[in-house]
Design a protein around this motif. Structure first.
Motif, PDB file in Angstrom:
ATOM      1  N   GLU A 299      65.703  47.815 -57.529  1.00 44.27           N
ATOM      2  CA  GLU A 299      64.814  47.067 -58.415  1.00 44.27           C
ATOM      3  C   GLU A 299      63.404  46.976 -57.829  1.00 44.27           C
ATOM      4  O   GLU A 299      62.778  45.902 -57.822  1.00 44.27           O
ATOM      5  CB  GLU A 299      65.378  45.671 -58.701  1.00 44.27           C
ATOM      6  CG  GLU A 299      66.731  45.700 -59.400  1.00 44.27           C
ATOM      7  CD  GLU A 299      67.281  44.309 -59.649  1.00 44.27           C
ATOM      8  OE1 GLU A 299      66.613  43.331 -59.237  1.00 44.27           O
ATOM      9  OE2 GLU A 299      68.359  44.196 -60.246  1.00 44.27           O
ATOM     10  N   LYS A 300      62.934  48.100 -57.280  1.00 46.02           N
ATOM     11  CA  LYS A 300      61.578  48.232 -56.731  1.00 46.02           C
ATOM     12  C   LYS A 300      61.325  47.300 -55.546  1.00 46.02           C
ATOM     13  O   LYS A 300      60.187  46.920 -55.275  1.00 46.02           O
ATOM     14  CB  LYS A 300      60.530  47.991 -57.824  1.00 46.02           C
ATOM     15  CG  LYS A 300      60.602  48.997 -58.965  1.00 46.02           C
ATOM     16  CD  LYS A 300      59.522  48.728 -60.007  1.00 46.02           C
ATOM     17  CE  LYS A 300      59.592  49.739 -61.140  1.00 46.02           C
ATOM     18  NZ  LYS A 300      58.556  49.493 -62.172  1.00 46.02           N
ATOM     19  N   GLN A 301      62.400  46.928 -54.871  1.00 41.07           N
ATOM     20  CA  GLN A 301      62.264  46.088 -53.688  1.00 41.07           C
ATOM     21  C   GLN A 301      63.031  46.701 -52.526  1.00 41.07           C
ATOM     22  O   GLN A 301      64.071  47.341 -52.723  1.00 41.07           O
ATOM     23  CB  GLN A 301      62.799  44.674 -53.967  1.00 41.07           C
ATOM     24  CG  GLN A 301      61.938  43.868 -54.920  1.00 41.07           C
ATOM     25  CD  GLN A 301      62.430  42.436 -55.048  1.00 41.07           C
ATOM     26  OE1 GLN A 301      63.546  42.122 -54.667  1.00 41.07           O
ATOM     27  NE2 GLN A 301      61.581  41.563 -55.581  1.00 41.07           N
ATOM     28  N   GLY A 302      62.497  46.524 -51.324  1.00 41.41           N
ATOM     29  CA  GLY A 302      63.172  47.038 -50.147  1.00 41.41           C
ATOM     30  C   GLY A 302      64.391  46.189 -49.811  1.00 41.41           C
ATOM     31  O   GLY A 302      64.333  44.967 -49.831  1.00 41.41           O
ATOM     32  N   ASP A 314      74.400  44.786 -50.511  1.00 37.92           N
ATOM     33  CA  ASP A 314      72.943  44.843 -50.496  1.00 37.92           C
ATOM     34  C   ASP A 314      72.395  43.545 -49.927  1.00 37.92           C
ATOM     35  O   ASP A 314      72.693  42.452 -50.424  1.00 37.92           O
ATOM     36  CB  ASP A 314      72.402  45.068 -51.900  1.00 37.92           C
ATOM     37  CG  ASP A 314      72.564  46.514 -52.346  1.00 37.92           C
ATOM     38  OD1 ASP A 314      72.945  47.349 -51.503  1.00 37.92           O
ATOM     39  OD2 ASP A 314      72.334  46.803 -53.541  1.00 37.92           O
ATOM     40  N   LEU A 315      71.586  43.671 -48.894  1.00 37.40           N
ATOM     41  CA  LEU A 315      70.969  42.530 -48.220  1.00 37.40           C
ATOM     42  C   LEU A 315      69.456  42.626 -48.366  1.00 37.40           C
ATOM     43  O   LEU A 315      68.914  43.729 -48.517  1.00 37.40           O
ATOM     44  CB  LEU A 315      71.341  42.523 -46.738  1.00 37.40           C
ATOM     45  CG  LEU A 315      72.831  42.448 -46.404  1.00 37.40           C
ATOM     46  CD1 LEU A 315      73.075  42.919 -44.975  1.00 37.40           C
ATOM     47  CD2 LEU A 315      73.336  41.034 -46.567  1.00 37.40           C
TER      48      LEU A 315
END
Length: 345
Positions: A299-302, A314-315
């Motif tokens: 979602e466009k986040q690291g 996912d963290l």
């Protein structure tokens, strides 16, 4: 079946008692609020109102505790009911869903419910022991995940469809059945739950800006209400005091919400911990579970993707977190390759 009916009746009785006690606790709290307001307005029956305040407060506490205990007892008898239903089907049967069971047999496991049944050879399955920890501690909820090819579970599957994981409660009878049929249980093995605390190495805070903004607005509202109460003191003293108390309560609640409105990503010597806004969504992964830890995008986040044998978690990836992990745990940081990696949690 008679055994499960007995447990069902007990479960229903405890649940009804529990919710009745909770409703009474709420009514007692409402009574306490009314009594406090009347006391603040300077009612002439001060002694009677004081007794009522104490009675309502004690009743709310007693009923609340009774309700909590009763609901927990209802959950206990519900688990006993499910176990009795499993054993009524077979000593080797276990629930893997609301109305679906798995029955272990020679060479294959039978997944069945009222609509269909399918036999899955053990050669096409894998079994994982998993401990779901909500806090950074040894104690957690144990379960067994069964990896089943999607074609056995789903009516329509595409080529290359990843396998499906079905979960059942990790209970002594299940472990005995797995051993009985010579099935290998991968992952963390259940043992004695030591009481020693885990060692925290570093913490990364991730504030929730939207929730904090909402808390600030609520705090301003509380300040305004308290200010209005101060103004009322000069005109109607009996009414101004309760308004100030309400305003102060709003401010304190908003402040507490502001401080809690954050996620925490913590690195422990024993694993990784993600404290979400609610305990239900928080989880702790021990290093023994993690095969590899790699940076990724979602979602466009690291993010940091922790690959385990049975899937992936996912963290969040705060600034400097991956670099710190590479420095402290170089053997875990890098691309992981394994069969059956699931979707990120």
């Amino acid at each position: 079946m008679e055994e499960s009916k007995r447990y069902h009746i007990r479960k229903q009785a405890w649940s009804i008692c529990g919710w009745a006690a909770i409703v009474l606790a709420v009514l007692c709290m409402l009574g306490l609020v009314v009594a406090l307001i009347m006391l603040g307005l300077g009612n002439e029956h001060i002694a009677l109102l004081g007794i009522l305040c104490g009675a309502f407060a004690g009743g709310a506490l007693l009923c609340g505790l009774s309700g909590f205990f009763s609901v927990r007892r209802g959950e206990f008898w519900f688990s006993r009911e499910l176990d009795a239903l499993e054993r009524a089907d077979s000593e080797d049967s276990f629930f893997v869903g609301e109305d679906t069971m798995v029955t272990f047999g020679e060479g294959a496991a039978l997944l069945h419910n009222n609509e269909r049944s399918v036999s899955v050879p053990y050669a096409e399955m894998r079994f994982f022991s998993v401990c779901n920890r909500r806090k950074p501690r040894e104690k957690g909820e144990w379960s067994v995940l069964m990896e089943v090819p999607a074609s056995y579970v789903m009516k329509k599957t595409k080529k290359g469809e990843p396998p499906v994981l079905v979960r059942t409660e990790g209970k002594p009878r299940l472990y005995a059945v797995l051993q009985k049929y010579g099935l290998t249980l991968l992952g963390e093995q259940r043992g004695e739950e030591a009481g020693a605390r885990f060692t925290k190495l570093r913490t990364f805070s991730l504030p929730d800006r939207a929730k904090r903004k909402k808390s600030l607005w609520l705090m301003l509202l509380g300040v305004a209400v308290a200010g209005a109460g101060v103004g009322l003191l000069f005109y109607i003293q009996a009414l101004g005091a309760p308004v100030i108390v309400v305003g102060g309560y709003i401010v304190l609640r908003a402040l507490a919400s502001y401080l809690r409105a954050k996620r925490v990503f913590a690195v422990y010597r024993e694993g990784l911990y993600l404290a979400e806004l609610t305990l239900r969504d928080s989880f702790f992964l021990k290093w023994e579970e993690i095969v590899s830890l790699v940076p990724a995008e979602a979602e466009k986040q690291g993010i940091l993707r922790a690959h385990c044998l049975y899937g992936a978690y996912d963290l969040p990836r705060p600034e400097g977190a991956y670099e710190y992990l590479k420095e402290q745990f170089p053997g875990k940081c890098g691309e992981g390759h394994m069969r059956g990696e699931g979707e990120g949690r």
